[in-house]
Design a protein around this motif. Structure first.
Motif, mmCIF file in Angstrom:
data_model
loop_
_atom_site.group_PDB
_atom_site.id
_atom_site.type_symbol
_atom_site.label_atom_id
_atom_site.label_comp_id
_atom_site.label_asym_id
_atom_site.label_seq_id
_atom_site.Cartn_x
_atom_site.Cartn_y
_atom_site.Cartn_z
ATOM 1 N N ALA A 211 0.835 -1.209 0.000
ATOM 2 C CA ALA A 211 0.000 0.000 0.000
ATOM 3 C C ALA A 211 0.865 1.254 0.000
ATOM 4 C CB ALA A 211 -0.928 0.004 1.202
ATOM 5 N N HIS A 212 1.979 1.204 0.733
ATOM 6 C CA HIS A 212 2.880 2.357 0.779
ATOM 7 C C HIS A 212 3.576 2.529 -0.568
ATOM 8 C CE1 HIS A 212 5.882 4.777 3.451
ATOM 9 N NE2 HIS A 212 5.449 5.476 2.412
ATOM 10 N N GLU B 154 1.211 4.253 -2.854
ATOM 11 C CA GLU B 154 1.171 5.692 -2.557
ATOM 12 C C GLU B 154 2.409 6.399 -3.112
ATOM 13 O OE1 GLU B 154 -1.296 7.476 -1.237
ATOM 14 O OE2 GLU B 154 -2.531 5.684 -1.032
ATOM 15 N N ALA C 86 -13.353 6.883 8.239
ATOM 16 C CA ALA C 86 -12.135 6.653 7.455
ATOM 17 C C ALA C 86 -12.221 5.287 6.784
ATOM 18 C CB ALA C 86 -10.921 6.728 8.366
ATOM 19 N N PRO C 87 -11.800 5.203 5.503
ATOM 20 C CA PRO C 87 -11.873 3.920 4.815
ATOM 21 C C PRO C 87 -10.921 2.894 5.435
ATOM 22 C CG PRO C 87 -10.740 5.549 3.460
ATOM 23 C CD PRO C 87 -11.243 6.249 4.681
ATOM 24 N N ASP C 88 -11.346 1.663 5.375
ATOM 25 C CA ASP C 88 -10.536 0.551 5.861
ATOM 26 C C ASP C 88 -9.257 0.484 5.021
ATOM 27 O OD1 ASP C 88 -9.563 -1.864 6.771
ATOM 28 O OD2 ASP C 88 -11.026 -3.075 5.687
ATOM 29 N N PRO C 89 -8.071 0.458 5.647
ATOM 30 C CA PRO C 89 -6.818 0.433 4.876
ATOM 31 C C PRO C 89 -6.748 -0.748 3.912
ATOM 32 C CG PRO C 89 -6.361 0.826 7.204
ATOM 33 C CD PRO C 89 -7.823 0.511 7.080
ATOM 34 N N ARG D 108 -9.217 -2.151 2.364
ATOM 35 C CA ARG D 108 -10.093 -1.849 1.221
ATOM 36 C C ARG D 108 -9.426 -0.825 0.306
ATOM 37 N NH1 ARG D 108 -16.282 0.369 1.243
ATOM 38 N NH2 ARG D 108 -16.550 0.164 -0.987
ATOM 39 N N ARG D 109 -8.746 0.137 0.902
ATOM 40 C CA ARG D 109 -8.035 1.143 0.105
ATOM 41 C C ARG D 109 -6.976 0.488 -0.771
ATOM 42 N NH1 ARG D 109 -5.191 6.106 2.819
ATOM 43 N NH2 ARG D 109 -4.950 7.031 0.795
ATOM 44 N N VAL D 110 -6.236 -0.439 -0.204
ATOM 45 C CA VAL D 110 -5.201 -1.139 -0.959
ATOM 46 C C VAL D 110 -5.836 -1.937 -2.085
ATOM 47 C CG1 VAL D 110 -3.476 -2.972 -0.834
ATOM 48 C CG2 VAL D 110 -3.574 -1.239 0.952
ATOM 49 N N LEU E 287 -8.690 -1.414 -3.617
ATOM 50 C CA LEU E 287 -9.163 -0.507 -4.659
ATOM 51 C C LEU E 287 -8.008 0.044 -5.487
ATOM 52 C CD1 LEU E 287 -11.970 1.433 -2.741
ATOM 53 C CD2 LEU E 287 -12.250 -0.298 -4.522
ATOM 54 N N ALA E 288 -6.917 0.375 -4.827
ATOM 55 C CA ALA E 288 -5.750 0.883 -5.551
ATOM 56 C C ALA E 288 -5.188 -0.188 -6.484
ATOM 57 C CB ALA E 288 -4.680 1.349 -4.569
#
Length: 127
Positions: A7-8, A11, A87-90, A92-94, A96-97
């Motif tokens: 995830a990082h 980003e 705040a979105p679940d980390p 889920r963010r990963v 989606l990315a």
């Protein structure tokens, strides 16, 4: 050795935020780690391809209903304000990315295939 989280790396590849101390540490690790460096390089290429993709890069034009819905949504009456979302679940963010990056990679591959096929067709190799 602790690797930089995917995830990082996403980003870092997106470069949307102001760099932080954690980003500097991650980039130092990337300089020394082949695995993380390769992953960041791949993600950066996918992001670049996605950002330069244009409508002509798509295999076919979107159906008319897509444009109608966009027009309806944009010109419709404003919706009442909603309460602030949590705040979105980390995780889920990963996800989606990664899905966005996979879609961008698919578009880039399709674009390259169509471009190469067009070049071969112009040379008379493919009909």
């Amino acid at each position: 050795m602790t690797h930089v989280e995917s995830a990082h790396l996403v980003e870092l590849a997106l470069r949307n935020a102001t760099p932080t101390d954690a980003d500097a540490e991650a980039l130092l690790h990337v300089e020394r780690c082949d695995r993380c460096r390769d992953e960041l390089r791949m993600l950066t290429r996918v992001v670049a391809a996605a950002r330069t993709a244009q409508l002509v890069d798509l295999p076919t034009a979107p159906p008319e209903r897509v444009w109608q819905r966009i027009s309806r949504d944009v010109s419709g009456p404003p919706n009442p304000p909603r309460p602030p979302a949590s705040a979105p679940d980390p995780g889920r963010r990963v996800l989606l990315a990664l899905l966005a990056l996979a879609a961008a990679a698919g578009i880039a591959v399709a674009h390259r295939y169509l471009h190469e096929r067009s070049e071969l067709s112009q040379r008379g190799v493919v009909r």
